[in-house]
Design an enzyme around this catalytic site. Sequence first.
Site, mmCIF file in Angstrom:
data_model
loop_
_atom_site.group_PDB
_atom_site.id
_atom_site.type_symbol
_atom_site.label_atom_id
_atom_site.label_comp_id
_atom_site.label_asym_id
_atom_site.label_seq_id
_atom_site.Cartn_x
_atom_site.Cartn_y
_atom_site.Cartn_z
ATOM 1 C CG HIS A 1 -1.891 0.977 1.436
ATOM 2 N ND1 HIS A 1 -1.637 2.273 1.804
ATOM 3 C CD2 HIS A 1 -3.235 0.883 1.278
ATOM 4 C CE1 HIS A 1 -2.779 2.938 1.868
ATOM 5 N NE2 HIS A 1 -3.769 2.115 1.554
ATOM 6 C CG ASP B 1 0.501 -2.655 6.244
ATOM 7 O OD1 ASP B 1 -0.472 -2.835 7.005
ATOM 8 O OD2 ASP B 1 0.448 -1.939 5.227
ATOM 9 C CD GLN C 1 -6.929 -4.635 4.175
ATOM 10 O OE1 GLN C 1 -7.874 -5.362 4.465
ATOM 11 N NE2 GLN C 1 -7.087 -3.347 3.912
ATOM 12 C CE LYS D 1 -7.265 -0.114 6.409
ATOM 13 N NZ LYS D 1 -7.929 0.177 5.140
ATOM 14 C CB CYS E 1 -3.601 3.188 -1.536
ATOM 15 S SG CYS E 1 -4.828 4.412 -1.132
HETATM 16 N N1 PMP Z 1 -1.737 -0.846 4.617
HETATM 17 C C1 PMP Z 1 -2.696 -1.617 4.108
HETATM 18 C C2 PMP Z 1 -2.358 -3.009 3.677
HETATM 19 C C3 PMP Z 1 -3.990 -1.115 3.998
HETATM 20 O O1 PMP Z 1 -4.955 -1.889 3.489
HETATM 21 C C4 PMP Z 1 -4.273 0.201 4.430
HETATM 22 C C5 PMP Z 1 -5.653 0.796 4.292
HETATM 23 N N2 PMP Z 1 -6.271 0.547 3.062
HETATM 24 C C6 PMP Z 1 -3.236 0.952 4.973
HETATM 25 C C7 PMP Z 1 -1.990 0.401 5.039
HETATM 26 C C8 PMP Z 1 -3.459 2.341 5.465
HETATM 27 O O2 PMP Z 1 -4.318 2.326 6.575
HETATM 28 P P1 PMP Z 1 -4.850 3.685 7.192
HETATM 29 O O3 PMP Z 1 -5.385 4.500 6.053
HETATM 30 O O4 PMP Z 1 -5.923 3.244 8.146
HETATM 31 O O5 PMP Z 1 -3.716 4.338 7.878
#
Ligand code: PMP
Length: 404
Positions: free
Chosen positions: A121, A198, A201, A224, A362
Amino acid sequence: MDVKQVRRDFPILQELVHGKPLVYLDNGATTQKPLTVIETEARYYEEYNSNVHRGVHHLSQEATNAYEKAREIVAGFINAAHSHEVIFTKGTTDGINLVANTMCRRFLKEGDSVIISAMEHHSNIVPWQMACEESGATLKVIPINEKGELKMDAFSALLDDTVKMIAVTYVSNTMGTINPVEEIIAQAHARKIPVLLDAAQAIQHMSIDVQALQVDFLVFSGHKIYGPTGIGVLYGTTEWLNKLPPYQGGGDMIKTVTFAKTTYNELPYKFEAGTPHIAGAIGLGAAIRYLQQVGLDKIQQWEEQLQAYALEQLRQIDGIRFIGDAARRSGAISFLIHDIHPFDLGELLDQQGIAVRTGHHCCEPLMDEFKIPGTVRASLTFYNTKEDIDKLVAGINRAVSMLR
Ligand code: PMP
């Protein structure tokens, strides 16, 4: 697991969208909140709203106790050895920035390198790019195969004495690939390289034991995992958190301040400058409690069944192409149908009350890898049903017949 029963815990799942019952398949972007989370947060504001770690008065102590209790709940949930290894952040992005920024200031220099992967991401790319730019280090990328799995041979080949940090996603937010993180950590630690996972997910789909994993840093977002927005967690080992300098300066993170010199607070407060998101942390604690009551094992079992069913049903759609088809996967299913633009499909699904995400998620470099502008992504979680999947498939077929 009684899915019908579980769905009653989530008020929003009873809502209509464009006059149709909501089919919510955008759980990768954010999950819905059970009533207990909403009520726990409201109760804080209604009954004991106060700042933490400050006053001797009753409300402040009550708020402090609840905030620190939430930290203990998180620590227990991920099996951290100490609750001071749990830092409350704004979310995954904030946690990664904290580590990238402080790591850069203390440990990165010209000639060093940082490893990420091709499926990250943006929030696990850009902070490291910034750290590399600042320090003169190089960013190296683990490539993926056509199924959206990490090429582990290539990963091993990237490991050398210049590598000072590895930051990878546990589960891909776009393709649902579950990465072999145990293997990554084992190879990294053989060379004394720290690893950040990270888990944005992963944390809501599988049980994670940070001590068994021996991971150095793990980050996730409250929103999440059925908790509030604006709150997240950075887990770090005591050893690493003590080695890193403070991130932001301000109240709470200090021990003493004079104009000549400031000394810093102990963990976890060293990394929690300013008034934290008290209600969010307490709400996150309630979300984790809720998840534990439903049972992560049962959740995982149901989600696996649901995903197998979804893949089987979606595969029957004429012209479908999956983006990512990993052997081990969870949550997200990305696809394209014929040459239909994801946005057009998403819009027609929305009109039928079906919420999916469209676009690059993203992950622009990942889209470049597949040479596509974006995908349609359905991301499942435990309150989804086979009926939701049937509606998705019928919705896609209806949309395709309108678009072609
Ligand atoms: N890493 C991953 C794998 C994600 O799916 C996301 C959110 N889509 C993020 C980072 C960023 O999370 P946040 O916007 O809640 O900081």
